[in-house]
Write a protein that holds these residues in place. Sequence first.
Motif, mmCIF file in Angstrom:
data_model
loop_
_atom_site.group_PDB
_atom_site.id
_atom_site.type_symbol
_atom_site.label_atom_id
_atom_site.label_comp_id
_atom_site.label_asym_id
_atom_site.label_seq_id
_atom_site.Cartn_x
_atom_site.Cartn_y
_atom_site.Cartn_z
ATOM 1 N N SER A 111 0.724 5.627 -1.359
ATOM 2 C CA SER A 111 0.051 6.701 -2.110
ATOM 3 C C SER A 111 1.006 7.385 -3.072
ATOM 4 N N THR B 220 -3.657 7.336 3.236
ATOM 5 C CA THR B 220 -2.670 7.954 4.125
ATOM 6 C C THR B 220 -3.235 8.255 5.511
ATOM 7 N N THR C 21 -5.706 9.187 -2.431
ATOM 8 C CA THR C 21 -5.877 7.734 -2.403
ATOM 9 C C THR C 21 -6.728 7.286 -1.220
ATOM 10 N N TYR D 181 0.863 -1.185 0.000
ATOM 11 C CA TYR D 181 0.000 0.000 0.000
ATOM 12 C C TYR D 181 0.896 1.231 0.000
ATOM 13 N N SER E 6 -9.625 3.287 -2.352
ATOM 14 C CA SER E 6 -8.409 2.475 -2.386
ATOM 15 C C SER E 6 -8.594 1.364 -3.405
ATOM 16 N N GLY F 4 3.367 3.866 -6.172
ATOM 17 C CA GLY F 4 2.093 3.483 -5.566
ATOM 18 C C GLY F 4 2.073 2.032 -5.124
ATOM 19 N N ASP G 53 0.072 11.196 -3.082
ATOM 20 C CA ASP G 53 -1.234 11.553 -3.628
ATOM 21 C C ASP G 53 -2.252 11.471 -2.489
ATOM 22 N N ARG G 54 -2.690 12.614 -2.028
ATOM 23 C CA ARG G 54 -3.591 12.639 -0.867
ATOM 24 C C ARG G 54 -4.979 12.106 -1.209
ATOM 25 N N GLU H 102 5.307 7.432 4.801
ATOM 26 C CA GLU H 102 3.853 7.344 4.862
ATOM 27 C C GLU H 102 3.435 6.231 5.819
#
Lengths: 390, 216
Positions: free
Chosen positions: A194, A260, A257, A192, A333, A199, A254-255, A229
């Motif tokens: 972001s 986070t 996703t 996982y 997600s 990614g 990338d906020r 992260e």
Amino acid sequence: MKRPALSWNAEVRLALAALALLLAGSPAPAQELRLPVKDGSIRFAVIGDTGTGSTAQYDVAKQMIAFHAKLPFEFVIMVGDDLYGGSSADDYRTKFEQPYAALLSGKVKFYASLGNHDNPDERNYKDWNMSGQRFYTWRASPGGLGKLDNPGVRFFALDTNYMDKPQLDWVESELKKSSSEWKIAFFHHPLYSSGRTHGSSLDLRAQLEPLFMKYGVSVVLTGHDHFYERIKPQHGIYHWVCGAGGSLRKGDIDRGTGLTEVGFDTDYSFMLVEIDGTDLYFQAVSRTGQTVDAGVIHHEPFPASAAPSPLPPSPGSTPVAPAPVSPGPPKGSPAPVVSPSPSVSPSPPASPSPKPSPAVKTSPTRRRPATPRRSPSPRPSPKPSPTPPP
Amino acid sequence: MMRERAVLLTLSGLLAGAGCSATSKESLVPPQTVEMDAETLRKFQHEVEEYVELRQKVLTKIPPVTTKATPDQIAAHQKALTEAIVAYRKGAKRGEIFGPEVEAAVRRTLHRAFSAPDGPALIKEIKSGNPTVEGNPSARDPTKEVKQPVTLTVNTFYNSAAPFSSVPPSLLLKLPLLPDQVRYRFVGRALILRDTEANVILDYIPEVVPDPSIPR
């Protein structure tokens, strides 16, 4: 007498340069330690994507050394990309041995996993304690090998560059065998993340996540994306991306996703971890010594799962985001391998599992002393007991 | 002429003797399933075994490396191994390990995988670390990357400064299992066979990844 402006500026520059040299020559002052430093706890640092030989890598290393004085961690987990741009003898020296010299001479052990920039023959390097194996496991327990009744913490170093069937079989077999309370997997490619650049590794996740869920892996430490992260818990498993130990992709998180929990992609970083019984404390630290994330996760005796609660910020420290419980995969997600449970308890994999469903419970905020105490009489240090793959 | 017949070959039993444990009913690990007829698979395995034998011969002639080696020992061993393999395989040509039938079968397997619904996700992972796509963080400014070219030629050095592509596990479960000394990798859109520790490209199949955004 009035000085000429040019001369005055030159003096100021000289003074600044001298100051910079002085600062560069000594370890950066460590900021506040947010871990409790409990007697007999297992302590380690996590670094990833380090091997650039850059000033930034050396800066992070200086912070690690400064924090080591406050939290004498026994070992360092390396989540891959340990040497960029080749593996000549000079690469080992300038990208590993020199920046971490103070830790190596202080008998801090490094346990490496290899990334996509690492040559597979790096597994033979003595200071990475891989015993020539690309995937391996060992146990760290308070009191060392003598305390065989203590299940301790078992680490599983995987080679996600090449997750073939023999390795998958080995992962399953070793996870199944282990009765450790904490099972921590570390490897390079994140299940996982972001990261805009890389990614989540979805194909890898499809193979590994069912095994981790069935056999009780609680924590997964990875790198590859060049930032820090902490991912919202996924099926009761805590995932970290610690890929900014010597490389950085500014603004790469990338906020959108929804994955986070806490992200930090504006500077380099590393992480400190302390495990005391069923509590795992963590603190992520930037190149300048600022705390960018901290907290504790609590692990009920197996098979119950972990629940996080934030550490209260101490005066003068950087406030960090709380770590709320995530009931399941966040919206947006990528499709999970198994279906999440509609309740707050993540469900076990759809595949047959003999274990009862792990339950995440929202534990009350755990209290800790406002000022972490140094242990007056430390117990014997955790001794790893390596188990190479067959 | 023998009619080529694609069969779904479960290799777990065949490979048990090679140190690969059989897939038990309780296991969550999928079986190794290679869509290749038995004769083609046998030919490929034979070529790989021959290479491994040659490699073993080379190893007896160069200084060994232990599992507690110093950087100098590792670097010297890798250099000696790489140079010796290139010398022993002088004149090696494309298709000697990936023979025509093997190449055709591998192309079919990859085409099927990339055409499946999760094909784009597989290609995304193949791009990760692929030396024509990804570079190394610069030592001067690790927020910037510098690409390291790899020349796609049989029996030449794989640029030791270049990264390695990911090979998705689900693809590895569909391709013939390799011994520890040899690996599949992707360079650009090509599938290569590389010695695990020596920087040598042993063979390759061009244009197997159907994504024009990946530079050759």
